[in-house]
Design an enzyme around this catalytic site. Sequence first.
Site, PDB file in Angstrom:
ATOM      1  N   HIS A 284      38.690  30.916  99.558  1.00  0.00           N
ATOM      2  CA  HIS A 284      38.743  29.454  99.624  1.00  0.00           C
ATOM      3  C   HIS A 284      39.963  29.022 100.412  1.00  0.00           C
ATOM      4  O   HIS A 284      41.013  29.663 100.323  1.00  0.00           O
ATOM      5  CB  HIS A 284      38.799  28.856  98.208  1.00  0.00           C
ATOM      6  CG  HIS A 284      38.380  27.424  98.181  1.00  0.00           C
ATOM      7  ND1 HIS A 284      39.256  26.400  98.429  1.00  0.00           N
ATOM      8  CD2 HIS A 284      37.169  26.856  97.993  1.00  0.00           C
ATOM      9  CE1 HIS A 284      38.601  25.256  98.369  1.00  0.00           C
ATOM     10  NE2 HIS A 284      37.331  25.504  98.110  1.00  0.00           N
TER      11      HIS A 284
ATOM     12  N   ASP B  72      30.402  28.681  94.971  1.00  0.00           N
ATOM     13  CA  ASP B  72      29.075  29.089  95.426  1.00  0.00           C
ATOM     14  C   ASP B  72      28.654  30.455  94.907  1.00  0.00           C
ATOM     15  O   ASP B  72      27.474  30.792  94.940  1.00  0.00           O
ATOM     16  CB  ASP B  72      29.038  29.119  96.962  1.00  0.00           C
ATOM     17  CG  ASP B  72      29.204  27.738  97.531  1.00  0.00           C
ATOM     18  OD1 ASP B  72      28.515  26.830  97.056  1.00  0.00           O
ATOM     19  OD2 ASP B  72      30.041  27.561  98.425  1.00  0.00           O
TER      20      ASP B  72
END
Length: 375
Positions: A259, A310
């Site tokens: 991320h 996700d």
Amino acid sequence: MSVIAKGLEGVVANSTALSDVRGDIGQLIYAGYDIDELAGKVSFEEIIHLLWHGELPTREQLEKLTASLRAHRELPQGVIDFLTAAPREASPMDVIRTAVSMLGLYDKTHADTSPAANRERAICITARIGVIAGYYHRARQGRSLPPVRTDMGEAAHFLYLLNGEAPSVEAERTLDVAYVLHADHGMNASTFAARVTIATLSDIFSAVTSAIGTLKGPLHGGANEGVIHMLEEIGSEAAVDAWLEKALAEKKKIMGIGHRVYKVLDPRAPHLRAMAVKLTEELGETKWIRMSERIAAVMKERKGLNANVDFYSATVYYSLGIPTDMFTPIFAISRTAGWTAHILEQLADNRLYRPLSEYVGPAVGKKVIPIAERK
Ligand SMILES: CC(C)(COP(=O)(O)OP(=O)(O)OC[C@H]1O[C@@H](n2cnc3c(N)ncnc32)[C@H](O)[C@@H]1OP(=O)(O)O)[C@@H](O)C(=O)NCCC(=O)NCCS
């Protein structure tokens, strides 16, 4: 010489009262509430109210918002015609992007740029995007498009459209929590795209269309679909290590891992992981989650990278029987709450986004050669 922040990393592009992503400690805040406090305690509709109005609703406010969203579900006939005519093999995200853009064509009040009119448009888009996604899924299978229903919440209604029957309480609750977890996330790429578009004083349909087009990429919302494709490609828990070894050697990006902002665990991931574990155990199909756990462990150990939102949402949706190419649409349906809130916030204190670029092309002074003489 100016410093280039490639990918705008570390750049604070604006202020927002909507959400805060604390990447160093792995915290996500919606308008003063830690996501851990909200998940499982409030509905997606309550989150919509929180993002649009800054406060969780009273019972009366929630009833009003819910009624308004449900009353706006019906799509213009032109959009329904498009959904039934769209190629069956099209990507649902492309269809949704086009259909949301089309909604703007049927906005009879387009000359009214007042905050009240824009709030009404926010309701319209938020209420309809799930119907667009559900209708397209049915249309591409050659199934009929049932009239929208007003006796279900957002999550239940989407599952109803997908499957043609009211979902179980557990399926509705699971998707509702997923919606809550995806509703907003600071200045992420699609939200930024929405804000850049509306900041030109374009319109809200255009801004959400920009956002949908931005979300679909595999480095952003498209990653959840990539996770399932990866799990399918790997095939078994025993094959994980060797597959990862090869993928990392080939410098491939592992979907659902890493991320830009979170340097510790994405706080949404544990909620989705818990849901994925529960669902897969109930189904007696724990292979995906066992494979996922191994991938997460290896990536942590080898690269110091954590799973993101996700990673586990993919297994959650898969376990709910949702087709893989509807995973990113679910993200879009939920994030519409955040996009529209950011659009309204941007309009309330607007300034055009116009960054600079560093020119690295040829030195100035080149002369035009007549076209007939160019080689
Ligand atoms: C999310 C993401 C785009 C962030 O990218 P970013 O901030 O630009 O980070 P970078 O791509 O510069 O990555 C930094 C380092 O970590 C590595 N890395 C980051 N994510 C990785 C991943 N998913 N798989 C393998 N390596 C990864 C990069 O290769 C790079 O290593 P290096 O310094 O040795 O070259 C990136 O982590 C990614 O592509 N993840 C997979 C897609 C995904 O799940 N997206 C959903 C995000 S919610």
